[in-house]
Write a protein that holds these residues in place. Structure first.
Motif, mmCIF file in Angstrom:
data_model
loop_
_atom_site.group_PDB
_atom_site.id
_atom_site.type_symbol
_atom_site.label_atom_id
_atom_site.label_comp_id
_atom_site.label_asym_id
_atom_site.label_seq_id
_atom_site.Cartn_x
_atom_site.Cartn_y
_atom_site.Cartn_z
ATOM 1 N N PHE A 124 -3.693 -3.761 -7.835
ATOM 2 C CA PHE A 124 -2.573 -4.540 -7.434
ATOM 3 C C PHE A 124 -3.053 -5.311 -6.110
ATOM 4 C CE2 PHE A 124 1.012 -5.354 -4.522
ATOM 5 C CZ PHE A 124 1.759 -6.200 -5.201
ATOM 6 N N GLN B 236 -0.251 1.974 -13.932
ATOM 7 C CA GLN B 236 -0.289 3.860 -14.030
ATOM 8 C C GLN B 236 -1.268 4.084 -15.162
ATOM 9 O OE1 GLN B 236 0.872 5.365 -11.015
ATOM 10 N NE2 GLN B 236 0.751 3.068 -10.572
ATOM 11 N N MET C 39 1.501 -2.428 -10.335
ATOM 12 C CA MET C 39 0.784 -1.379 -10.353
ATOM 13 C C MET C 39 0.684 -0.765 -11.581
ATOM 14 S SD MET C 39 1.552 0.325 -6.600
ATOM 15 C CE MET C 39 3.313 -0.304 -6.238
ATOM 16 N N LYS D 145 6.454 1.891 -4.964
ATOM 17 C CA LYS D 145 6.915 2.504 -6.444
ATOM 18 C C LYS D 145 8.512 2.545 -6.244
ATOM 19 C CE LYS D 145 2.491 4.259 -8.339
ATOM 20 N NZ LYS D 145 1.997 5.559 -8.147
ATOM 21 N N GLU E 78 1.327 2.171 -1.740
ATOM 22 C CA GLU E 78 1.696 2.326 -3.135
ATOM 23 C C GLU E 78 2.961 3.073 -3.465
ATOM 24 O OE1 GLU E 78 -1.416 2.910 -5.972
ATOM 25 O OE2 GLU E 78 -2.482 0.981 -5.370
ATOM 26 N N SER E 79 2.990 4.314 -2.942
ATOM 27 C CA SER E 79 3.782 5.357 -3.385
ATOM 28 C C SER E 79 5.306 4.936 -2.876
ATOM 29 C CB SER E 79 3.572 6.753 -2.951
ATOM 30 O OG SER E 79 3.573 6.761 -1.522
ATOM 31 N N GLN F 137 -2.572 4.503 0.018
ATOM 32 C CA GLN F 137 -1.812 5.206 -1.280
ATOM 33 C C GLN F 137 -0.376 5.333 -0.865
ATOM 34 O OE1 GLN F 137 -4.054 8.974 -1.476
ATOM 35 N NE2 GLN F 137 -6.025 8.020 -2.035
ATOM 36 N N LEU G 24 -5.141 -3.025 -3.517
ATOM 37 C CA LEU G 24 -4.752 -1.341 -3.423
ATOM 38 C C LEU G 24 -5.418 -0.606 -4.633
ATOM 39 C CD1 LEU G 24 -1.084 -1.553 -2.828
ATOM 40 C CD2 LEU G 24 -2.750 -1.425 -1.308
ATOM 41 N N SER G 25 -5.405 0.488 -4.463
ATOM 42 C CA SER G 25 -6.273 1.259 -5.586
ATOM 43 C C SER G 25 -6.078 1.074 -7.021
ATOM 44 C CB SER G 25 -6.375 2.807 -5.049
ATOM 45 O OG SER G 25 -4.958 3.177 -5.010
ATOM 46 N N SER G 26 -4.856 0.708 -7.424
ATOM 47 C CA SER G 26 -4.391 0.371 -8.539
ATOM 48 C C SER G 26 -4.837 -0.903 -9.357
ATOM 49 C CB SER G 26 -2.804 0.530 -8.561
ATOM 50 O OG SER G 26 -2.125 -0.632 -7.985
#
Length: 418
Positions: free
Chosen positions: A244, A383, A381, A355, A351-352, A348, A240-242
Protein backbone atom coordinates in the motif's frame (compact mmCIF):
# COMPACT_ATOMS: atom_id res chain seq x y z
CA UNK A 1 24.72 35.92 13.50
CA UNK A 2 28.46 35.96 14.12
CA UNK A 3 28.44 37.23 17.72
CA UNK A 4 25.79 35.96 20.10
CA UNK A 5 23.49 38.67 21.41
CA UNK A 6 23.57 39.07 25.21
CA UNK A 7 20.02 38.55 26.36
CA UNK A 8 17.93 38.50 29.55
CA UNK A 9 14.58 36.72 29.83
CA UNK A 10 11.79 38.24 31.93
CA UNK A 11 8.62 36.50 33.08
CA UNK A 12 5.70 37.71 35.17
CA UNK A 13 3.55 35.14 37.00
CA UNK A 14 0.03 36.27 37.83
CA UNK A 15 -2.20 34.81 40.55
CA UNK A 16 -4.22 32.91 37.93
CA UNK A 17 -1.13 31.02 36.71
CA UNK A 18 0.13 27.91 38.52
CA UNK A 19 3.85 27.49 39.29
CA UNK A 20 3.92 24.52 36.92
CA UNK A 21 2.40 26.37 33.96
CA UNK A 22 4.62 29.40 34.52
CA UNK A 23 7.80 27.31 34.71
CA UNK A 24 6.88 25.42 31.53
CA UNK A 25 6.25 28.67 29.69
CA UNK A 26 9.58 30.11 30.88
CA UNK A 27 11.48 26.96 29.85
CA UNK A 28 9.86 27.21 26.45
CA UNK A 29 10.97 30.85 26.16
CA UNK A 30 14.52 29.71 26.99
CA UNK A 31 14.31 27.07 24.23
CA UNK A 32 13.00 29.68 21.78
CA UNK A 33 15.88 32.04 22.63
CA UNK A 34 18.33 29.14 22.26
CA UNK A 35 16.88 28.44 18.80
CA UNK A 36 18.06 31.88 17.63
CA UNK A 37 21.47 31.33 19.26
CA UNK A 38 21.02 34.04 21.91
CA UNK A 39 23.41 34.11 24.86
CA UNK A 40 21.04 33.97 27.85
CA UNK A 41 22.87 35.86 30.59
CA UNK A 42 20.11 35.73 33.24
CA UNK A 43 16.40 35.15 33.87
CA UNK A 44 14.23 37.50 35.95
CA UNK A 45 10.81 36.55 37.33
CA UNK A 46 8.18 38.33 39.36
CA UNK A 47 4.90 37.28 40.99
CA UNK A 48 2.10 39.83 40.75
CA UNK A 49 -1.65 39.90 41.20
CA UNK A 50 -1.95 41.05 37.59
CA UNK A 51 0.26 42.34 34.78
CA UNK A 52 1.35 45.98 35.22
CA UNK A 53 -0.62 48.02 32.65
CA UNK A 54 2.24 50.34 31.72
CA UNK A 55 5.36 48.21 32.27
CA UNK A 56 4.27 44.51 32.31
CA UNK A 57 6.31 44.11 35.56
CA UNK A 58 6.38 46.34 38.68
CA UNK A 59 8.35 49.60 38.88
CA UNK A 60 10.75 48.20 41.51
CA UNK A 61 11.60 45.23 39.27
CA UNK A 62 12.10 47.58 36.31
CA UNK A 63 14.69 49.57 38.30
CA UNK A 64 16.44 46.39 39.50
CA UNK A 65 16.70 45.11 35.90
CA UNK A 66 17.85 48.56 34.66
CA UNK A 67 20.84 48.41 37.01
CA UNK A 68 21.63 44.83 35.95
CA UNK A 69 21.48 45.79 32.25
CA UNK A 70 23.97 48.63 32.77
CA UNK A 71 26.38 46.47 34.79
CA UNK A 72 26.31 43.46 32.46
CA UNK A 73 26.21 44.96 28.94
CA UNK A 74 22.84 43.42 28.10
CA UNK A 75 21.71 44.09 24.52
CA UNK A 76 18.18 42.69 24.49
CA UNK A 77 15.33 41.89 26.89
CA UNK A 78 12.82 39.19 25.91
CA UNK A 79 9.51 39.28 27.78
CA UNK A 80 7.57 36.06 28.32
CA UNK A 81 4.20 37.34 27.11
CA UNK A 82 2.67 39.55 24.43
CA UNK A 83 3.28 43.20 25.26
CA UNK A 84 1.11 46.15 24.28
CA UNK A 85 2.71 48.88 22.12
CA UNK A 86 2.84 51.24 25.14
CA UNK A 87 4.48 48.60 27.39
CA UNK A 88 7.27 48.05 24.85
CA UNK A 89 7.67 51.82 24.40
CA UNK A 90 7.89 52.44 28.18
CA UNK A 91 10.40 49.62 28.78
CA UNK A 92 12.53 50.88 25.88
CA UNK A 93 12.70 54.31 27.54
CA UNK A 94 13.57 52.89 30.99
CA UNK A 95 16.26 50.48 29.87
CA UNK A 96 17.57 52.02 26.63
CA UNK A 97 17.95 48.60 24.99
CA UNK A 98 15.78 46.66 22.55
CA UNK A 99 12.78 44.95 24.14
CA UNK A 100 10.85 42.25 22.32
CA UNK A 101 8.07 39.95 23.49
CA UNK A 102 7.45 36.24 23.03
CA UNK A 103 5.40 36.85 19.87
CA UNK A 104 8.14 38.77 18.10
CA UNK A 105 10.70 36.14 19.09
CA UNK A 106 8.53 33.43 17.48
CA UNK A 107 8.12 35.68 14.43
CA UNK A 108 11.92 36.01 14.22
CA UNK A 109 12.27 32.21 14.25
CA UNK A 110 9.53 31.80 11.66
CA UNK A 111 11.34 34.33 9.45
CA UNK A 112 14.55 32.29 9.74
CA UNK A 113 12.88 29.00 8.93
CA UNK A 114 10.44 29.81 6.10
CA UNK A 115 11.67 28.57 2.71
CA UNK A 116 8.75 28.40 0.30
CA UNK A 117 6.99 31.38 -1.25
CA UNK A 118 3.91 30.68 0.88
CA UNK A 119 5.92 30.38 4.09
CA UNK A 120 7.74 33.67 3.45
CA UNK A 121 4.51 35.49 2.62
CA UNK A 122 2.82 34.16 5.76
CA UNK A 123 5.74 35.25 7.94
CA UNK A 124 5.85 38.73 6.43
CA UNK A 125 2.09 39.09 6.86
CA UNK A 126 2.29 38.07 10.52
CA UNK A 127 5.20 40.45 11.12
CA UNK A 128 3.46 43.41 9.51
CA UNK A 129 0.15 42.78 11.28
CA UNK A 130 2.00 42.52 14.59
CA UNK A 131 4.00 45.70 14.00
CA UNK A 132 1.28 47.94 12.52
CA UNK A 133 -0.22 48.96 15.90
CA UNK A 134 3.31 49.31 17.33
CA UNK A 135 4.62 51.89 14.86
CA UNK A 136 4.27 55.02 16.99
CA UNK A 137 7.56 56.07 18.60
CA UNK A 138 9.20 52.70 18.07
CA UNK A 139 12.41 53.47 16.20
CA UNK A 140 14.65 51.14 18.23
CA UNK A 141 12.29 48.16 18.30
CA UNK A 142 11.37 48.45 14.64
CA UNK A 143 14.99 48.64 13.56
CA UNK A 144 15.36 45.07 14.84
CA UNK A 145 13.70 43.91 11.66
CA UNK A 146 16.74 45.17 9.80
CA UNK A 147 19.07 42.92 11.78
CA UNK A 148 17.91 41.59 15.09
CA UNK A 149 17.93 38.05 16.40
CA UNK A 150 17.64 35.81 13.38
CA UNK A 151 15.30 38.17 11.53
CA UNK A 152 14.85 37.78 7.80
CA UNK A 153 11.78 39.97 7.61
CA UNK A 154 10.52 42.82 5.47
CA UNK A 155 13.38 45.17 6.40
CA UNK A 156 13.57 48.32 8.51
CA UNK A 157 13.20 50.90 5.70
CA UNK A 158 9.86 49.50 4.69
CA UNK A 159 8.62 49.42 8.28
CA UNK A 160 9.65 53.00 9.02
CA UNK A 161 7.44 54.34 6.25
CA UNK A 162 3.85 55.26 6.96
CA UNK A 163 0.94 53.04 7.97
CA UNK A 164 -0.70 53.35 4.55
CA UNK A 165 2.30 51.76 2.89
CA UNK A 166 2.29 48.86 5.38
CA UNK A 167 -1.48 48.39 5.08
CA UNK A 168 -1.11 48.34 1.31
CA UNK A 169 1.59 45.66 1.60
CA UNK A 170 -0.64 43.63 3.95
CA UNK A 171 -3.47 43.75 1.41
CA UNK A 172 -1.08 42.74 -1.37
CA UNK A 173 0.25 39.76 0.63
CA UNK A 174 -3.28 38.62 1.47
CA UNK A 175 -4.14 38.71 -2.23
CA UNK A 176 -1.03 36.68 -3.10
CA UNK A 177 -1.75 34.19 -0.30
CA UNK A 178 -5.30 33.68 -1.59
CA UNK A 179 -3.77 32.66 -4.92
CA UNK A 180 -1.25 30.34 -3.22
CA UNK A 181 -4.01 28.78 -1.09
CA UNK A 182 -6.11 28.31 -4.26
CA UNK A 183 -3.19 26.56 -5.98
CA UNK A 184 -2.63 24.36 -2.93
CA UNK A 185 -6.35 23.55 -2.87
CA UNK A 186 -6.24 22.56 -6.57
CA UNK A 187 -3.20 20.39 -5.87
CA UNK A 188 -5.03 18.67 -3.00
CA UNK A 189 -8.08 18.08 -5.21
CA UNK A 190 -5.82 16.50 -7.83
CA UNK A 191 -4.29 14.22 -5.18
CA UNK A 192 -7.78 13.19 -4.05
CA UNK A 193 -8.79 12.37 -7.65
CA UNK A 194 -5.64 10.30 -7.99
CA UNK A 195 -6.88 8.25 -5.00
CA UNK A 196 -3.91 9.33 -2.90
CA UNK A 197 -4.30 8.41 0.79
CA UNK A 198 -3.03 11.30 2.92
CA UNK A 199 -1.07 10.89 6.17
CA UNK A 200 -0.09 14.02 8.12
CA UNK A 201 2.64 14.05 10.77
CA UNK A 202 1.69 16.49 13.52
CA UNK A 203 3.05 17.20 16.98
CA UNK A 204 4.52 19.66 19.40
CA UNK A 205 7.53 21.55 18.12
CA UNK A 206 10.83 19.63 18.56
CA UNK A 207 9.06 16.27 19.07
CA UNK A 208 11.11 14.71 16.25
CA UNK A 209 8.56 14.94 13.40
CA UNK A 210 11.09 15.83 10.71
CA UNK A 211 13.49 13.09 11.82
CA UNK A 212 10.67 10.54 11.62
CA UNK A 213 9.54 11.91 8.24
CA UNK A 214 13.08 11.66 6.86
CA UNK A 215 13.62 8.11 8.13
CA UNK A 216 10.27 6.88 6.82
CA UNK A 217 10.66 8.44 3.38
CA UNK A 218 14.47 8.63 3.02
CA UNK A 219 14.13 12.34 2.21
CA UNK A 220 15.96 15.39 3.47
CA UNK A 221 13.47 17.62 5.28
CA UNK A 222 15.32 19.99 7.65
CA UNK A 223 15.86 18.36 11.02
CA UNK A 224 17.49 20.00 14.02
CA UNK A 225 17.16 19.79 17.78
CA UNK A 226 15.63 23.25 18.00
CA UNK A 227 12.11 24.65 18.13
CA UNK A 228 10.22 25.21 14.86
CA UNK A 229 12.80 23.39 12.75
CA UNK A 230 10.15 22.83 10.05
CA UNK A 231 7.82 25.51 8.79
CA UNK A 232 6.96 24.50 5.26
CA UNK A 233 4.90 21.35 4.74
CA UNK A 234 6.65 18.69 2.67
CA UNK A 235 4.95 15.72 1.05
CA UNK A 236 6.57 12.41 0.04
CA UNK A 237 5.43 8.90 -0.86
CA UNK A 238 5.34 6.24 1.87
CA UNK A 239 5.42 2.48 1.08
CA UNK A 240 3.95 0.07 3.62
CA UNK A 241 4.96 -3.61 3.78
CA UNK A 242 1.68 -4.79 2.21
CA UNK A 243 2.50 -2.73 -0.91
CA UNK A 244 0.00 0.00 0.00
CA UNK A 245 1.23 3.47 -0.92
CA UNK A 246 0.28 6.72 0.80
CA UNK A 247 1.38 10.34 0.69
CA UNK A 248 2.85 11.59 3.95
CA UNK A 249 3.30 15.26 4.93
CA UNK A 250 5.51 16.89 7.55
CA UNK A 251 3.96 19.98 9.19
CA UNK A 252 4.89 22.95 11.35
CA UNK A 253 5.17 22.16 15.07
CA UNK A 254 2.54 23.30 17.55
CA UNK A 255 3.31 25.30 20.67
CA UNK A 256 1.39 26.42 23.76
CA UNK A 257 -0.24 29.84 23.50
CA UNK A 258 0.71 30.30 19.85
CA UNK A 259 -0.15 33.96 19.20
CA UNK A 260 -3.46 34.36 17.38
CA UNK A 261 -1.78 36.44 14.68
CA UNK A 262 0.41 33.46 13.85
CA UNK A 263 -2.43 30.93 13.86
CA UNK A 264 -4.28 33.13 11.38
CA UNK A 265 -1.22 33.73 9.19
CA UNK A 266 -0.35 30.04 9.06
CA UNK A 267 -3.93 28.84 8.62
CA UNK A 268 -3.41 27.47 5.11
CA UNK A 269 -0.32 25.55 6.25
CA UNK A 270 -2.19 24.07 9.20
CA UNK A 271 -5.21 23.31 7.00
CA UNK A 272 -3.08 20.68 5.26
CA UNK A 273 -3.91 18.56 8.31
CA UNK A 274 -7.64 18.82 7.53
CA UNK A 275 -7.04 17.04 4.23
CA UNK A 276 -5.44 14.07 5.98
CA UNK A 277 -7.08 10.65 6.00
CA UNK A 278 -4.84 9.61 8.90
CA UNK A 279 -2.72 11.48 11.45
CA UNK A 280 0.58 10.42 13.02
CA UNK A 281 0.80 12.43 16.24
CA UNK A 282 4.45 12.51 17.32
CA UNK A 283 5.16 13.12 21.03
CA UNK A 284 8.57 13.56 22.65
CA UNK A 285 8.21 10.81 25.26
CA UNK A 286 11.42 11.93 27.01
CA UNK A 287 10.04 15.41 27.75
CA UNK A 288 8.86 16.00 31.33
CA UNK A 289 5.85 17.84 29.91
CA UNK A 290 4.96 15.18 27.31
CA UNK A 291 1.30 14.84 28.39
CA UNK A 292 0.75 18.62 28.53
CA UNK A 293 2.29 18.97 25.08
CA UNK A 294 0.12 16.11 23.82
CA UNK A 295 -3.00 17.85 25.17
CA UNK A 296 -1.96 21.14 23.52
CA UNK A 297 -1.82 19.40 20.14
CA UNK A 298 -5.24 17.78 20.71
CA UNK A 299 -6.64 21.21 21.56
CA UNK A 300 -5.25 22.80 18.37
CA UNK A 301 -6.48 19.89 16.23
CA UNK A 302 -9.92 20.40 17.76
CA UNK A 303 -9.78 24.12 16.95
CA UNK A 304 -8.93 23.22 13.36
CA UNK A 305 -11.81 20.73 13.20
CA UNK A 306 -9.45 17.77 12.70
CA UNK A 307 -10.18 15.86 15.93
CA UNK A 308 -12.23 13.14 14.19
CA UNK A 309 -9.51 12.09 11.76
CA UNK A 310 -8.16 8.60 12.69
CA UNK A 311 -4.88 8.93 14.58
CA UNK A 312 -1.90 6.92 15.80
CA UNK A 313 0.14 8.48 18.62
CA UNK A 314 3.87 7.93 18.14
CA UNK A 315 5.85 8.31 21.37
CA UNK A 316 9.28 9.19 20.02
CA UNK A 317 12.77 9.41 21.61
CA UNK A 318 12.34 6.11 23.47
CA UNK A 319 16.16 5.86 23.49
CA UNK A 320 16.22 8.82 25.93
CA UNK A 321 13.79 7.28 28.44
CA UNK A 322 15.39 6.42 31.77
CA UNK A 323 12.34 4.75 33.32
CA UNK A 324 9.27 2.82 32.24
CA UNK A 325 6.98 4.95 30.10
CA UNK A 326 3.17 4.82 30.30
CA UNK A 327 1.45 6.08 27.12
CA UNK A 328 -1.37 8.55 27.60
CA UNK A 329 -3.22 7.77 24.34
CA UNK A 330 -4.03 4.74 22.28
CA UNK A 331 -3.55 3.36 19.71
CA UNK A 332 0.14 4.14 20.10
CA UNK A 333 3.69 3.09 19.26
CA UNK A 334 6.71 3.79 21.49
CA UNK A 335 9.78 4.17 19.27
CA UNK A 336 13.02 5.95 18.53
CA UNK A 337 12.90 7.44 15.02
CA UNK A 338 16.63 6.71 14.78
CA UNK A 339 16.16 2.94 15.25
CA UNK A 340 15.44 1.01 12.03
CA UNK A 341 13.73 -1.90 13.87
CA UNK A 342 11.44 0.60 15.60
CA UNK A 343 10.57 2.13 12.23
CA UNK A 344 9.57 -1.29 10.89
CA UNK A 345 7.38 -1.82 13.96
CA UNK A 346 5.82 1.58 13.39
CA UNK A 347 4.98 0.78 9.76
CA UNK A 348 3.32 -2.46 10.90
CA UNK A 349 1.42 -0.55 13.59
CA UNK A 350 0.19 1.96 10.98
CA UNK A 351 -1.12 -0.97 8.92
CA UNK A 352 -2.84 -2.68 11.86
CA UNK A 353 -4.41 0.63 12.99
CA UNK A 354 -5.69 1.32 9.47
CA UNK A 355 -7.17 -2.19 9.24
CA UNK A 356 -9.34 -1.40 12.26
CA UNK A 357 -10.64 1.72 10.49
CA UNK A 358 -11.05 0.13 7.06
CA UNK A 359 -13.40 -2.46 5.57
CA UNK A 360 -12.34 -5.98 4.69
CA UNK A 361 -13.01 -7.08 1.10
CA UNK A 362 -12.82 -10.18 -1.10
CA UNK A 363 -12.84 -9.71 -4.83
CA UNK A 364 -12.33 -11.80 -7.98
CA UNK A 365 -10.23 -10.12 -10.66
CA UNK A 366 -10.24 -11.64 -14.19
CA UNK A 367 -6.73 -12.42 -15.45
CA UNK A 368 -6.93 -9.82 -18.22
CA UNK A 369 -7.57 -7.00 -15.71
CA UNK A 370 -3.96 -6.43 -14.68
CA UNK A 371 -4.50 -2.71 -14.13
CA UNK A 372 -7.13 -3.34 -11.44
CA UNK A 373 -4.88 -5.90 -9.75
CA UNK A 374 -2.02 -3.39 -9.73
CA UNK A 375 -4.32 -0.70 -8.27
CA UNK A 376 -5.50 -3.07 -5.52
CA UNK A 377 -1.90 -3.68 -4.50
CA UNK A 378 -1.10 0.04 -4.33
CA UNK A 379 -4.36 1.55 -3.07
CA UNK A 380 -5.46 -1.14 -0.57
CA UNK A 381 -3.75 -3.49 1.86
CA UNK A 382 -3.72 -6.87 0.14
CA UNK A 383 -3.54 -9.74 2.66
CA UNK A 384 -3.86 -12.69 0.32
CA UNK A 385 -3.86 -13.23 -3.42
CA UNK A 386 -3.99 -16.48 -5.41
CA UNK A 387 -4.84 -17.46 -8.96
CA UNK A 388 -7.84 -19.70 -9.63
CA UNK A 389 -6.82 -21.61 -12.77
CA UNK A 390 -10.26 -23.09 -13.33
CA UNK A 391 -12.01 -19.69 -13.32
CA UNK A 392 -8.94 -17.86 -14.75
CA UNK A 393 -9.13 -15.14 -12.17
CA UNK A 394 -7.25 -13.78 -9.19
CA UNK A 395 -8.92 -14.06 -5.78
CA UNK A 396 -7.82 -11.14 -3.63
CA UNK A 397 -8.46 -10.53 0.12
CA UNK A 398 -7.57 -7.29 1.81
CA UNK A 399 -8.58 -4.08 3.55
CA UNK A 400 -9.64 -0.84 1.87
CA UNK A 401 -10.51 2.66 2.94
CA UNK A 402 -14.34 2.77 2.72
CA UNK A 403 -14.11 6.33 1.33
CA UNK A 404 -11.67 5.45 -1.46
CA UNK A 405 -12.70 5.35 -5.15
CA UNK A 406 -11.36 1.79 -5.53
CA UNK A 407 -13.53 0.47 -2.67
CA UNK A 408 -16.61 1.99 -4.29
CA UNK A 409 -15.64 0.38 -7.59
CA UNK A 410 -15.35 -3.04 -5.90
CA UNK A 411 -18.71 -2.57 -4.17
CA UNK A 412 -20.31 -1.71 -7.50
CA UNK A 413 -18.72 -4.74 -9.14
CA UNK A 414 -19.92 -7.00 -6.30
CA UNK A 415 -23.49 -5.68 -6.66
CA UNK A 416 -23.44 -6.31 -10.41
CA UNK A 417 -22.31 -9.91 -9.90
CA UNK A 418 -25.04 -10.73 -7.39
Amino acid sequence: MSERERVILIGCQTQKESDDTFLTSLNELRALADTVNAEIVDVFTQKREKIHNALYIGTGKVEEIKQYIEENEIELAIMNGELSPSQIRNLNKHWDISVIDRTQLILDIFAMRANTKEGKLQVELAQLEYLLPRLHGQGRALSRLGGGIGTRGPGETKLETDRRHIQSRINDIKKQLKQVVKQRSQYRERRKKNSAFQISIVGYTNAGKSTLFNRLTNSVSFEEDKLFATLDPMTRRLHLSSGFQALISDTVGFIQDLPTTLVAAFRSTLEEVLEADFILHVVDASNDRAIEQEKTVYSILEDLGAEKIPMLTVYNKADLLSEEFTPYSSPNAVISAKNSDDLQRLLQKIESTLKEEWNQYKVAVPKDEGTLLHRLKQETMVQDEHFDEEQEQYLVDGYADPNSPIYNEMKKRANENE
